[in-house]
Design a protein around this motif. Sequence first.
Motif, PDB file in Angstrom:
ATOM      1  N   ASP A   1       0.811  -1.225   0.000  1.00  0.00           N
ATOM      2  CA  ASP A   1       0.000   0.000   0.000  1.00  0.00           C
ATOM      3  C   ASP A   1       0.840   1.268   0.000  1.00  0.00           C
ATOM      4  O   ASP A   1       0.404   2.303  -0.512  1.00  0.00           O
ATOM      5  CB  ASP A   1      -0.927  -0.004   1.216  1.00  0.00           C
ATOM      6  CG  ASP A   1      -1.966  -1.112   1.143  1.00  0.00           C
ATOM      7  OD1 ASP A   1      -2.888  -0.990   0.332  1.00  0.00           O
ATOM      8  OD2 ASP A   1      -1.830  -2.105   1.875  1.00  0.00           O
TER       9      ASP A   1
ATOM     10  N   GLY B   1       0.965   1.262  -6.728  1.00  0.00           N
ATOM     11  CA  GLY B   1      -0.322   1.789  -7.157  1.00  0.00           C
ATOM     12  C   GLY B   1      -0.766   1.022  -8.388  1.00  0.00           C
ATOM     13  O   GLY B   1      -0.036   0.162  -8.901  1.00  0.00           O
ATOM     14  N   ASP B   2      -1.936   1.335  -8.881  1.00  0.00           N
ATOM     15  CA  ASP B   2      -2.460   0.628 -10.057  1.00  0.00           C
ATOM     16  C   ASP B   2      -1.589   0.839 -11.291  1.00  0.00           C
ATOM     17  O   ASP B   2      -1.614   0.029 -12.220  1.00  0.00           O
ATOM     18  CB  ASP B   2      -3.887   1.109 -10.359  1.00  0.00           C
ATOM     19  CG  ASP B   2      -4.860   0.739  -9.240  1.00  0.00           C
ATOM     20  OD1 ASP B   2      -4.565  -0.233  -8.521  1.00  0.00           O
ATOM     21  OD2 ASP B   2      -5.890   1.423  -9.100  1.00  0.00           O
ATOM     22  N   GLU B   3      -0.828   1.933 -11.299  1.00  0.00           N
ATOM     23  CA  GLU B   3      -0.038   2.256 -12.483  1.00  0.00           C
ATOM     24  C   GLU B   3       1.247   1.444 -12.596  1.00  0.00           C
ATOM     25  O   GLU B   3       1.916   1.475 -13.631  1.00  0.00           O
ATOM     26  CB  GLU B   3       0.315   3.745 -12.490  1.00  0.00           C
ATOM     27  CG  GLU B   3       1.389   4.167 -11.482  1.00  0.00           C
ATOM     28  CD  GLU B   3       0.868   4.347 -10.075  1.00  0.00           C
ATOM     29  OE1 GLU B   3       1.675   4.665  -9.180  1.00  0.00           O
ATOM     30  OE2 GLU B   3      -0.346   4.166  -9.853  1.00  0.00           O
TER      31      GLU B   3
ATOM     32  N   GLN C   1       3.706  -5.279 -13.648  1.00  0.00           N
ATOM     33  CA  GLN C   1       3.819  -6.556 -12.948  1.00  0.00           C
ATOM     34  C   GLN C   1       5.255  -6.789 -12.479  1.00  0.00           C
ATOM     35  O   GLN C   1       5.486  -7.384 -11.430  1.00  0.00           O
ATOM     36  CB  GLN C   1       3.369  -7.696 -13.870  1.00  0.00           C
ATOM     37  CG  GLN C   1       1.879  -7.706 -14.155  1.00  0.00           C
ATOM     38  CD  GLN C   1       1.039  -7.801 -12.890  1.00  0.00           C
ATOM     39  OE1 GLN C   1       1.316  -8.597 -11.992  1.00  0.00           O
ATOM     40  NE2 GLN C   1       0.005  -6.974 -12.804  1.00  0.00           N
TER      41      GLN C   1
ATOM     42  N   LYS D   1       5.704  -4.813  -9.295  1.00  0.00           N
ATOM     43  CA  LYS D   1       4.975  -5.457  -8.197  1.00  0.00           C
ATOM     44  C   LYS D   1       5.715  -6.708  -7.720  1.00  0.00           C
ATOM     45  O   LYS D   1       5.751  -6.996  -6.514  1.00  0.00           O
ATOM     46  CB  LYS D   1       3.556  -5.801  -8.651  1.00  0.00           C
ATOM     47  CG  LYS D   1       2.689  -4.567  -8.890  1.00  0.00           C
ATOM     48  CD  LYS D   1       1.311  -4.940  -9.425  1.00  0.00           C
ATOM     49  CE  LYS D   1       0.487  -3.680  -9.678  1.00  0.00           C
ATOM     50  NZ  LYS D   1      -0.851  -3.984 -10.249  1.00  0.00           N
TER      51      LYS D   1
END
Length: 426
Positions: free
Chosen positions: A170, A174-176, A179, A182
């Motif tokens: 968190d 972020g969504d941007e 992969q 992440k």
Amino acid sequence: MVKSNLNFTWQELNQEKAILYEYFRQYLSNQSPTEVLDEFRCLFIEGRSKQLNAREALEKIVFSQQGQEKFDYIINHCCHIIINYWSNKPELQEFIPRLIDIFNSVNPQINYYDRRKKRLLKLVCDFKNTEQYLKLTRLVELLSSSQTIDLSNNKNVGDLAKRYFYLYKDLLLGDEHSQEEKKMIREIRKNNQKCFEFQLSQHIIYRARLVQIARARQISQGAGRIIRRVNNPTLLSEKDLKIAIKQYMGKINQEGTIWQSAQKFLTENKFRRSYREYHRDLYRYLINSISPKQEDYQFANKLKQIFNQIKSPSNSPELTDVAMLSTCRQLLKYLVAATYKQPEHYQFIELVKCLGTVQTITLLIKIVLICPQAKPDLEKRFAILFTHYQSYKLTEVPWLVKSLEHLLVAFSIYFGKIDLSIAKII
């Protein structure tokens, strides 16, 4: 210079940003870290580049409406391309903080006559005020070589981000993010969690051995001196750590440990036929074994008020997995924090004050033990608190730091991968 193009299409924007991304990927593989940093500074700060295609691509982006709207995303992704490449090479990791130094060196007061530089300066300065840049700086701090954290009086809550691996998703993503990015954060989280759990287990073993020696009445003969000291990896005092472990692992009522109580509740779920039964029994399960530190605090009544606001997500009276998850998520929202823009966390502060930290965390852990799918929600709620207080001095919000540390211990006990059963004897 490329002319301003307010009719720049999204497809064209994707083409130009792809040119920048590929340019940095190629440059990283062929040039030294110093040259990469110099080229990044030249391109994004001064608007010039050794590669004509890269410079023209950036100009098309900064002089288009769509490009300006996506500039934060584009420069952030370029930073991540560099960071990802260097983070996988131990000998290059020392250069990562220097990427942030480039942004720190930007002077917003400079008045450029060059239209390109002027536009870039504004966009870069705007980027520095975004949540994306904050997450970028946190990531760089996370990847720094230093494993120790300076806890001087001038330190802010935000300086502790590296400690709380359960907040990484968190606080850093972020969504941007791609992969690949992440995956990198997941690996860092996994490694730091493993490291903390190992340190905690070693400290607990050390404390347990001291207890065993003391019980054997050998401590006066110097037996305790041959045990290698293992420092407490938490920011809790030895007394508070002992209380936390006893609470999270020991028996707290006739039903046994918190874990055993949760398993009993889950077993009884198969006999519950309606959401109404679940709603009623969940309330009883949560108030059980929770004793307010302040005698005049009506915890049961306070929790009942919260339960009265929680409804099933559907009109069906049946008990479903969706209904159970929704209920637990709503509880965490009310008990900890609501949203980043409006934390509304007065309830959590009151709980810590009136129940004490260890029982407040117990309450939250009891929820995620019967609904593990809600654990990411609990992490998100604490990320909201962390973000809200990140600029506060550590001495200003000791209750928050203590809560974060307790959650660190509780997560290691219930969701970690080490055996802490020896902790029962300390």
